[in-house]
Design a protein around this motif. Structure first.
Motif, PDB file in Angstrom:
ATOM      1  N   UNK A  20       0.890  -1.229  -0.019  1.00 34.87           N
ATOM      2  CA  UNK A  20       0.075   0.035  -0.166  1.00 34.87           C
ATOM      3  C   UNK A  20       0.848   1.168   0.083  1.00 34.87           C
ATOM      4  N   UNK A  21       1.893   1.182   0.941  1.00 34.52           N
ATOM      5  CA  UNK A  21       2.964   2.228   0.808  1.00 34.52           C
ATOM      6  C   UNK A  21       3.618   2.710  -0.564  1.00 34.52           C
ATOM      7  N   UNK A  22       3.996   1.440  -1.232  1.00 32.92           N
ATOM      8  CA  UNK A  22       4.606   1.410  -2.433  1.00 32.92           C
ATOM      9  C   UNK A  22       3.765   2.044  -3.495  1.00 32.92           C
ATOM     10  N   UNK A  23       2.422   1.495  -3.408  1.00 28.99           N
ATOM     11  CA  UNK A  23       1.123   2.145  -4.307  1.00 28.99           C
ATOM     12  C   UNK A  23       1.065   3.534  -4.294  1.00 28.99           C
ATOM     13  N   UNK A  24       1.025   3.951  -3.062  1.00 34.22           N
ATOM     14  CA  UNK A  24       0.930   5.219  -2.936  1.00 34.22           C
ATOM     15  C   UNK A  24       2.074   6.223  -3.463  1.00 34.22           C
ATOM     16  N   UNK A  88      -7.243   3.391   8.211  1.00 35.98           N
ATOM     17  CA  UNK A  88      -6.029   3.145   8.860  1.00 35.98           C
ATOM     18  C   UNK A  88      -4.959   3.137   7.853  1.00 35.98           C
ATOM     19  N   UNK A  89      -5.032   2.767   6.495  1.00 35.03           N
ATOM     20  CA  UNK A  89      -4.053   2.746   5.506  1.00 35.03           C
ATOM     21  C   UNK A  89      -3.801   4.304   5.260  1.00 35.03           C
ATOM     22  N   UNK A  90      -4.802   5.066   5.227  1.00 36.08           N
ATOM     23  CA  UNK A  90      -4.674   6.379   4.880  1.00 36.08           C
ATOM     24  C   UNK A  90      -3.814   7.220   5.885  1.00 36.08           C
ATOM     25  N   UNK A  93      -0.197   5.889   5.070  1.00 39.64           N
ATOM     26  CA  UNK A  93       0.454   6.458   4.011  1.00 39.64           C
ATOM     27  C   UNK A  93       0.628   8.205   4.096  1.00 39.64           C
ATOM     28  N   UNK A  94      -0.287   8.600   4.574  1.00 37.38           N
ATOM     29  CA  UNK A  94      -0.048  10.302   4.788  1.00 37.38           C
ATOM     30  C   UNK A  94       0.987  10.249   5.790  1.00 37.38           C
ATOM     31  N   UNK A 174      -2.285   9.748  -1.144  1.00 34.01           N
ATOM     32  CA  UNK A 174      -1.468  10.380  -2.249  1.00 34.01           C
ATOM     33  C   UNK A 174      -2.131  11.421  -2.738  1.00 34.01           C
ATOM     34  N   UNK A 175      -3.434  11.281  -3.163  1.00 28.57           N
ATOM     35  CA  UNK A 175      -4.200  12.478  -3.941  1.00 28.57           C
ATOM     36  C   UNK A 175      -4.487  13.701  -2.912  1.00 28.57           C
TER      37      UNK A 175
END
Length: 198
Positions: A20-24, A88-90, A93-94, A174-175
């Motif tokens: 998920x981090x890589x994708x972001x 949670x992933x937001x 990654x943020x 990411x957005x």
């Protein structure tokens, strides 16, 4: 442990350890497609090996805890579980974006930031909030490794949640970081420069 892993691998691969981090970071154009795919494959293989070692060395605990496989806890809907994984992933990654932003490092150089530390704390806080709901995925590789080794129906039943949720959360982070915060910063800088009183 996340702090240690990110700290030790940051100089080698950027310390992603999470698809998920890589994708972001791929969406933010900080990682190429080929590198992102390579990282994700390596992360999944590493997770499979890691869970295999846990099973080999701690079989009794492994079996009693369902192999560490993620699942939607009783009393929660799939929608709630998906929402928990997205949020949670937001947060994770943020935090990665904020802690590794070179512009922020330059602007706040008087405040030293050891990037793996806030990342580790973000993972810790998300675990406190989401363990009762999903067992905390937020890392598709970890969820996938556990499902592959445990390989029982419950491990695969709602497995899609632990890929879709983290990837949607990463996309949102990411957005938000790249387009909303950066756009606001550029607009503020432009208005500051155009103000004749400055």
């Amino acid at each position: 442990m996340i702090f240690v892993l990110v700290y030790c691998t940051a100089g080698i691969s950027g310390g992603h350890i999470n698809p998920a981090v890589t994708f972001g970071l791929f969406l933010a154009r900080k990682v190429s497609l080929i590198r992102a795919v390579g990282y994700m494959v390596a992360q999944c293989l590493g997770a499979i090996c890691g869970v295999g070692l846990v099973k080999a060395f701690m079989k009794r605990y492994y079996d009693s805890l369902g192999g560490g496989a993620n699942e939607v806890a009783p009393g929660y809907s799939k929608g709630t579980a998906l929402g928990a994984e997205i949020i949670g992933t937001f947060v994770l990654v943020y935090t990665v974006f904020s802690a590794t932003d070179p512009k922020r490092s330059a602007r706040d150089s008087h405040v030293p930031v050891l990037a793996p530390l806030p990342i580790g704390f973000a993972v810790f806080m998300v675990h406190l909030a989401t363990i009762p709901i999903t067992g905390t995925g937020i890392n598709p590789a970890r969820s996938f490794g556990a499902a592959v080794i445990y390989n029982e129906r419950k491990a695969w039943h709602d497995h899609w949640i632990f890929w879709v949720g983290p990837f949607v959360g990463a996309l949102a982070a990411a957005a938000y970081h790249q387009y909303i915060l950066r756009a606001a910063a550029i607009k503020a800088l432009g208005s500051f420069r155009s103000n004749p009183s400055n």
